[in-house]
Design a protein around this motif. Structure first.
Motif, PDB file in Angstrom:
ATOM      1  N   SER A   1     -48.642  -8.330  17.009  1.00 50.37           N
ATOM      2  CA  SER A   1     -47.236  -8.288  16.612  1.00 50.37           C
ATOM      3  C   SER A   1     -46.555  -9.604  16.951  1.00 50.37           C
ATOM      4  O   SER A   1     -46.851 -10.224  17.980  1.00 50.37           O
ATOM      5  N   MET A   2     -45.638 -10.013  16.084  1.00 52.27           N
ATOM      6  CA  MET A   2     -44.814 -11.184  16.374  1.00 52.27           C
ATOM      7  C   MET A   2     -43.902 -10.883  17.557  1.00 52.27           C
ATOM      8  O   MET A   2     -43.424  -9.757  17.727  1.00 52.27           O
ATOM      9  N   THR A   3     -43.614 -11.902  18.342  1.00 50.55           N
ATOM     10  CA  THR A   3     -42.639 -11.738  19.415  1.00 50.55           C
ATOM     11  C   THR A   3     -41.233 -11.921  18.871  1.00 50.55           C
ATOM     12  O   THR A   3     -41.003 -12.654  17.916  1.00 50.55           O
ATOM     13  N   CYS A   4     -40.293 -11.209  19.490  1.00 53.85           N
ATOM     14  CA  CYS A   4     -38.896 -11.359  19.118  1.00 53.85           C
ATOM     15  C   CYS A   4     -38.307 -12.570  19.844  1.00 53.85           C
ATOM     16  O   CYS A   4     -38.917 -13.135  20.758  1.00 53.85           O
ATOM     17  N   THR A   5     -37.111 -12.933  19.459  1.00 53.92           N
ATOM     18  CA  THR A   5     -36.456 -14.051  20.125  1.00 53.92           C
ATOM     19  C   THR A   5     -36.103 -13.714  21.565  1.00 53.92           C
ATOM     20  O   THR A   5     -35.923 -14.599  22.386  1.00 53.92           O
ATOM     21  N   ASN A   6     -36.026 -12.414  21.897  1.00 52.56           N
ATOM     22  CA  ASN A   6     -35.733 -12.017  23.276  1.00 52.56           C
ATOM     23  C   ASN A   6     -37.003 -11.702  24.067  1.00 52.56           C
ATOM     24  O   ASN A   6     -36.940 -11.185  25.176  1.00 52.56           O
ATOM     25  N   GLY A   7     -38.175 -11.993  23.470  1.00 49.26           N
ATOM     26  CA  GLY A   7     -39.415 -11.840  24.205  1.00 49.26           C
ATOM     27  C   GLY A   7     -40.173 -10.562  23.943  1.00 49.26           C
ATOM     28  O   GLY A   7     -41.339 -10.455  24.314  1.00 49.26           O
ATOM     29  N   THR A   8     -39.546  -9.552  23.337  1.00 48.93           N
ATOM     30  CA  THR A   8     -40.263  -8.323  23.014  1.00 48.93           C
ATOM     31  C   THR A   8     -41.078  -8.525  21.747  1.00 48.93           C
ATOM     32  O   THR A   8     -41.015  -9.571  21.124  1.00 48.93           O
ATOM     33  N   SER A   9     -41.865  -7.543  21.336  1.00 47.90           N
ATOM     34  CA  SER A   9     -42.742  -7.708  20.179  1.00 47.90           C
ATOM     35  C   SER A   9     -42.235  -6.903  18.984  1.00 47.90           C
ATOM     36  O   SER A   9     -41.414  -6.003  19.129  1.00 47.90           O
TER      37      SER A   9
ATOM     38  N   CYS B   1     -40.816  -8.098  15.974  1.00 46.68           N
ATOM     39  CA  CYS B   1     -39.649  -8.568  15.221  1.00 46.68           C
ATOM     40  C   CYS B   1     -40.069  -9.465  14.065  1.00 46.68           C
ATOM     41  O   CYS B   1     -41.169 -10.005  14.051  1.00 46.68           O
TER      42      CYS B   1
ATOM     43  N   GLU C   1     -48.815 -16.726  18.938  1.00 52.11           N
ATOM     44  CA  GLU C   1     -47.769 -17.490  19.612  1.00 52.11           C
ATOM     45  C   GLU C   1     -46.943 -18.248  18.580  1.00 52.11           C
ATOM     46  O   GLU C   1     -47.436 -18.618  17.505  1.00 52.11           O
ATOM     47  N   GLU C   2     -45.678 -18.464  18.916  1.00 55.50           N
ATOM     48  CA  GLU C   2     -44.784 -19.187  18.021  1.00 55.50           C
ATOM     49  C   GLU C   2     -45.098 -20.672  18.064  1.00 55.50           C
ATOM     50  O   GLU C   2     -45.235 -21.269  19.125  1.00 55.50           O
TER      51      GLU C   2
END
Length: 505
Positions: free
Chosen positions: A340-348, A350, A383-384
């Motif tokens: 899963s992609m990570t969110c901008t707040n660190g969760t997955s 998003c 990873e981004e």
């Protein structure tokens, strides 16, 4: 307009500085706009605000006296520029553009006689910079280069052709140009006038320079080969098939097993189709993921796997990645990786995972169309790589940013379509530098991107496939070389993605 030698450039210094005289005899008046230097070292300069031409010779500047100064003026014109670009096309003969009046002026520098060139056929409104070569006059007119010919000493002229260099969609206007290394190459400079007056837009810190290559002779009809050949078809839609796939989006070709793979926006499945039997259904793969949308897809022949961007289309979230291992019986596949992609707040979970491309060593790259991000999948981890405004759709009418991608192996680049911005973006993987690719020609709202072995870029854009080349500059700029019509809009269908088949035909 002859370019200085390398030795002259290296030793360049200001050897002479002069001010235009004012009408009352003082200095420093007027708007010095264009300059032309003759082979014998005499320079001519235009004053666009006061309708004057000056001659610089032997360290002194003096006004050229002409028979009718009003021909150079912009008075009573809606456009506040008079005399603008100029060329000395033979000894003692000068041609200049009057941008405000929309005219071309011929000046005899010996007698001072000035006359408007009568345009027999065509329009020269808004001409700015001028070039001259082989008896032809080239007018830079904002969105085009108009080519004029005359057979009577420029008393009359005909617009024999035009080269489309329209960049108005990005707010840029072609104003001046110079010859390149030969008289078949023109380099054009563009200005964003909105930026000059406080309307700062995208890429305000960058300037667009375009290279135009002249090809062939002027044909009998008033049109030249253009850098954006809207009528040049480089292929055609030859066959269509109805296949058992619901709302397909991603598409990839499994060459090892000779089958076509199709994803779906809504059905949480990937189907394999047999091209030897009108693309009949072979099998359906059901991914081990909660995401119902399989968007971008690429087959990695080196590992026998297909990489898929997965998301929840409609809510545009839960962006992720799945990899299927394709086995040799052409009917099955097993999922080996789900991330899963990570969110901008660190969760997955998003973002909207949309485009996918395979780089070196089976590394996958995924685009996030909602948040303007690129992710890398390597060794079972995601990873981004970068998040950049050039990849975003903010303030665009079409709510998708970074979308389809192509991998340029020889230069270590990702070439990325920004659908909402109708632009193409270059990501240098060694430095993660993101830059916009200036394009000569229109590409519309591109969805998918393909790069072939001849370094041609194919952009899938709803009704059209645009074919681009980079002029050998590692995709720092690009030119639309032709189009392929795939219009199915009358049936409510829009081309969204593409893949090369068993070969690149």
């Amino acid at each position: 307009d002859m370019p200085p030698t390398a030795e002259a450039q290296a030793a360049a210094s200001v050897s002479l500085s002069l001010d235009m005289p004012c009408t009352n005899g003082e200095s420093g008046c007027g708007l010095a706009n264009d300059v032309f230097a003759t082979e014998n070292g005499v320079a001519y300069v235009t004053d666009s605000m006061n309708g004057r031409i000056f001659k610089v010779e032997n360290g002194a500047m003096e006004e050229v006296v002409i028979s009718d100064p009003t021909l150079l003026d912009w008075v009573d014109s809606a456009f506040p520029f008079g005399i603008n670009g100029l060329v000395v096309y033979e000894e003692g003969k000068l041609i200049a553009s009057n941008s405000g009046a929309g005219t071309i002026v011929h000046v005899d520098l010996v007698t001072g006689e000035a006359t408007n060139v009568e345009i027999i056929e065509g329009d020269v409104g808004g001409a700015d910079g001028l070039l001259f070569s082989k008896g032809r006059l080239y007018l830079i007119t904002g969105t085009a280069i108009d080519v004029l010919e005359s057979d009577n000493g420029w008393k009359k002229a005909t617009v024999a052709g035009s080269i489309n260099i329209d960049q108005s969609a990005s707010g840029e206007t072609a104003t001046t140009a110079t010859w390149g290394g030969t008289d078949e190459e023109i380099y054009v400079s563009f200005v964003r006038f909105g930026d000059l007056f406080g309307e700062v837009g995208a890429n305000a810190d960058q300037s667009l320079i375009a290279k135009v290559t002249l090809t062939g002779e002027i044909p009998s009809i008033p049109t030249l080969p253009t850098i954006t050949p809207d009528t040049a078809s480089l292929g055609q839609l030859t066959e269509t098939y109805r296949v058992p796939a619901k709302y397909p989006e991603g598409i990839a070709y499994d060459r090892a097993n000779n089958r076509l793979l199709l994803g779906s926006l809504t059905s949480n499945s990937i189907v394999s189709l047999n091209p030897a039997n009108d693309f009949a259904l072979l099998n359906t793969f059901t991914p081990d993921t909660d995401n119902p949308s399989s968007l971008g897809m690429k087959v990695d022949e080196s590992t026998g796997s297909v990489h898929v961007a997965t998301s929840t289309f409609g809510t545009f979230d839960d962006g992720g990645y799945a990899r299927y291992d394709l086995d040799g019986n052409a009917d099955t596949a097993s999922v080996s990786t789900v991330l899963s992609m990570t969110c901008t707040n660190g969760t997955s979970g998003c973002g909207l995972a949309n485009g996918v491309v395979i780089g070196d060593d089976a590394v996958a790259y995924i685009s996030d169309s909602m948040n303007g991000r690129i992710f890398k999948v390597e060794d079972g981890a995601i990873e981004e790589v970068t998040s950049d405004p050039l990849l975003s759709w903010v303030d665009q009418s079409f709510p998708f940013g970074s979308n389809g991608m192509a991998y340029d192996k020889s230069n270590g680049l990702l070439l990325i379509a920004n659908t909402g911005a109708a632009s193409l973006v270059r990501l240098q993987l060694s430095t993660n530098e993101v830059t916009s690719i200036p394009i000569m020609g229109d590409i519309g709202n591109v969805d998918d991107v393909l790069l072939d072995s001849n370094n041609r870029l194919f952009l899938i854009s709803g009704t059209t496939i645009y074919v681009l080349t980079d002029e050998g500059n590692e995709w720092r700029s690009a030119v639309v070389r032709g189009t392929i019509d795939v219009d199915r809009s009358e049936l409510g269908e829009s081309a969204a993605s593409g893949t090369f088949g068993i070969d690149e035909s």
